[in-house]
Design an enzyme around this catalytic site. Structure first.
Site, PDB file in Angstrom:
ATOM      1  N   LYS A   1     -26.292 115.611  75.513  1.00 37.79           N
ATOM      2  CA  LYS A   1     -24.902 115.361  75.101  1.00 37.79           C
ATOM      3  C   LYS A   1     -24.266 116.638  74.532  1.00 37.79           C
ATOM      4  CE  LYS A   1     -24.517 111.399  72.950  1.00 37.79           C
ATOM      5  NZ  LYS A   1     -24.433 110.358  71.883  1.00 37.79           N
TER       6      LYS A   1
ATOM      7  N   LYS B   1     -32.612 112.862  66.608  1.00 44.63           N
ATOM      8  CA  LYS B   1     -32.197 111.510  66.204  1.00 44.63           C
ATOM      9  C   LYS B   1     -33.146 111.018  65.141  1.00 44.63           C
ATOM     10  CE  LYS B   1     -29.057 108.523  67.619  1.00 44.63           C
ATOM     11  NZ  LYS B   1     -27.833 108.924  68.326  1.00 44.63           N
TER      12      LYS B   1
ATOM     13  N   THR C   1     -15.471 108.947  68.249  1.00 45.41           N
ATOM     14  CA  THR C   1     -16.226 108.478  69.414  1.00 45.41           C
ATOM     15  C   THR C   1     -15.345 107.561  70.264  1.00 45.41           C
ATOM     16  OG1 THR C   1     -18.182 108.581  67.999  1.00 45.41           O
ATOM     17  CG2 THR C   1     -18.462 107.572  70.157  1.00 45.41           C
TER      18      THR C   1
ATOM     19  N   ASN D   1     -17.837 100.848  64.995  1.00 49.53           N
ATOM     20  CA  ASN D   1     -17.132 102.120  64.875  1.00 49.53           C
ATOM     21  C   ASN D   1     -16.639 102.666  66.214  1.00 49.53           C
ATOM     22  OD1 ASN D   1     -17.583 105.446  64.519  1.00 49.53           O
ATOM     23  ND2 ASN D   1     -16.252 104.379  63.102  1.00 49.53           N
TER      24      ASN D   1
ATOM     25  N   SER E   1     -18.113 116.006  64.924  1.00 53.29           N
ATOM     26  CA  SER E   1     -19.145 116.402  63.951  1.00 53.29           C
ATOM     27  C   SER E   1     -19.258 117.925  63.930  1.00 53.29           C
ATOM     28  CB  SER E   1     -20.501 115.818  64.331  1.00 53.29           C
ATOM     29  OG  SER E   1     -20.644 114.516  63.822  1.00 53.29           O
TER      30      SER E   1
ATOM     31  N   LYS F   1     -28.963 118.315  66.347  1.00 52.99           N
ATOM     32  CA  LYS F   1     -27.868 117.472  65.848  1.00 52.99           C
ATOM     33  C   LYS F   1     -28.086 116.060  66.334  1.00 52.99           C
ATOM     34  CE  LYS F   1     -23.864 117.121  63.823  1.00 52.99           C
ATOM     35  NZ  LYS F   1     -24.430 115.962  63.108  1.00 52.99           N
TER      36      LYS F   1
HETATM   37  N1  GLU Z   1     -24.722 109.173  66.446  1.00 46.43           N
HETATM   38  C1  GLU Z   1     -23.680 109.766  67.223  1.00 46.43           C
HETATM   39  C2  GLU Z   1     -24.122 109.959  68.653  1.00 46.43           C
HETATM   40  O1  GLU Z   1     -25.036 109.300  69.125  1.00 46.43           O
HETATM   41  C3  GLU Z   1     -23.125 111.017  66.582  1.00 46.43           C
HETATM   42  C4  GLU Z   1     -24.090 112.144  66.424  1.00 46.43           C
HETATM   43  C5  GLU Z   1     -23.553 113.305  65.602  1.00 46.43           C
HETATM   44  O2  GLU Z   1     -22.388 113.320  65.294  1.00 46.43           O
HETATM   45  O3  GLU Z   1     -24.373 114.166  65.281  1.00 46.43           O
HETATM   46  O4  GLU Z   1     -23.553 110.709  69.383  1.00 46.43           O
END
Ligand code: GLU
Length: 429
Positions: free
Chosen positions: A107, A119, A203, A234, A363, A83
């Site tokens: 995370k 990513k 977030t 955001n 998410s 993810k």
């Molecule tokens: N890009 C966000 C992060 O760095 C969200 C990642 C997601 O929701 O998969 O946490």
């Protein structure tokens, strides 16, 4: 509110950074040693599982073809499908995507989500591209990576420079290729296409919860507390709004165009309205004195929230930071060298992998709703997400105390414990 598609700016970069992935490994090694993690497990986690680089030829509006570089790195699927977001920025490169993918692994483990980490990114400047060019680029990227993505394989989401619009393009391209509507293949979508209520603010909301938890631990009274928030995209804009709603006085705000200070407190609503009417940016806002980003980072406040880009707290400014608590809304805002200085100064740093986990948590809730076909109210989503943030904070706090270390290393320890178990159960052949 500023647009989700607001990319990073060089103005917000304090230093040219070294290898970001090395910074991840440096912290991983410290945590592994403290925990007594087996060298075999550490070695596995030092290597991303899969890295893909694609070339994306796009017909630009002027009729000429431009070839863009796209990346997707799957760091780990030890705990579940990978993810992580997709960023559009000029400094996207293999090292950055690799580091960000590893952070996603940690995370998700810290937030107790059944996910691994990934990513992606495209090296481009979305501010200089038309909507049509961005649409073609996103659709080309999705087509190139269609075998990597999957509801139970790898699930992208927004990151810096992308938002629900890009996720909708990704969803439709993916669904067209596989021949069925697959909303769970991407999160952070528009609500009409299966997105979750509460995802956009998630977030920033998580940052607010993490800040309140840190205040409780340090005995800080939120009614008299002050904060400076770097970034008004955001993450930052929602963090500012939600911290303010809890009684915290916001003395400084910024975005890539300008930073502002107001001793009496920034009128948060006025700032939001101003940005909305000003192409999403704060430049020209009259509700405060214009200051530099360095002044914002080192300003006299109780809480500092870096919520813009990486590497803004460095050896150069860390000795001058006056905040007592730092809550990392951005990914990687503090360099490994600055960590040491902040620890010596006794500043409580709530690390990115914990503090900005609210986004990926919602998410996950979006993905669950997509799988079940049952959709929840915003209240229900927020209640679940807040609870999850609170639990994650407690487990990191516990590990930091237990191992007599910082919350950053405590967060790595929290993740490593889970990853070690998962990898051992599965076995390595
Ligand atoms: N890009 C966000 C992060 O760095 C969200 C990642 C997601 O929701 O998969 O946490």
């Amino acid at each position: 509110m500023t647009s989700d598609t607001k990319p990073a700016s060089k103005n917000e970069t304090a230093t040219a950074h070294k290898s970001m992935f090395d910074a991840v490994l440096a912290r991983l090694d410290v945590a592994a040693k403290l925990l007594g993690l087996s060298e075999d497990i550490a070695e596995i986690l030092r290597h991303p599982q899969k890295e893909v680089k694609v070339s994306l030829p796009i017909v630009m509006d002027n009729g000429k073809i431009q070839v863009f570089e796209g990346y997707r790195t799957v760091h780990s699927t030890a705990i579940g499908p990978s993810k992580g977001g997709i960023r559009y920025a000029m400094d996207v490169n293999d090292d950055e995507v690799r580091a960000l993918s590893a952070w996603m692994t940690f995370k998700c483990a810290i937030a107790a989500l059944p996910y691994g980490g990934a990513k992606g990114g495209i090296k481009c400047d979305p501010r200089k591209m038309s909507v049509g060019e961005l649409e073609r680029l996103t659709k080309a990227y999705t087509t190139a990576l269609v075998d990597i993505f999957g509801v139970n394989k790898d699930i992208p989401a927004p990151d810096m420079g992308t938002g629900k619009r890009e996720m909708a393009w990704l969803l439709t391209t993916y669904s067209n290729i596989v021949g069925e509507h697959t909303p769970g293949v991407v999160t952070g979508k528009p609500i009409t296409l299966g997105g979750s209520r509460g995802r956009e603010a998630a977030t920033g909301r998580g940052v607010m919860i993490a800040t309140l938890e840190a205040m409780k631990k340090t005995g800080m009274d939120r009614k008299t507390a002050t904060a400076a928030v770097q970034g008004f995209g955001n993450v930052g804009s929602h963090a500012v709004r939600l911290l303010h709603s809890k009684g915290i006085k916001i003395l400084a705000i910024s975005d890539h165009t300008a930073a502002f200070w107001n001793e009496k407190g920034i009128d948060v609503l006025a700032a939001t309205k101003y940005a909305e009417s000003n192409k999403g940016v704060l430049k020209g806002f009259t509700g405060g004195t214009e200051i530099s980003n360095d002044q914002l980072i080192t300003s006299k406040v109780d809480v500092l929230v870096p919520a813009a880009i990486q590497d803004v707290i460095t050896e150069a400014n860390a000795p001058r930071i006056q905040a007592k608590i730092i809550v990392e809304g951005a990914n990687g805002p503090t360099s490994a060298e600055a960590d040491k200085i902040l620890n010596e100064k006794g500043i409580l740093v709530v690390p990115d992998v914990l503090a900005n986990g609210g986004g990926v948590t919602v998410s996950y809730l979006e993905w669950v709703q997509n799988k079940s076909g049952l959709y929840w109210s915003e209240e229900e989503v927020n209640t679940r997400a807040d609870q999850s943030m609170g639990t994650a904070f407690e487990s990191v706090w516990y590990n930091a105390q237990q191992y007599k270390t910082s919350m950053r290393i405590g967060s790595y320890i929290t993740a490593l414990k889970k990853l070690e178990k998962a990898i051992k159960y599965k076995g390595v052949y």
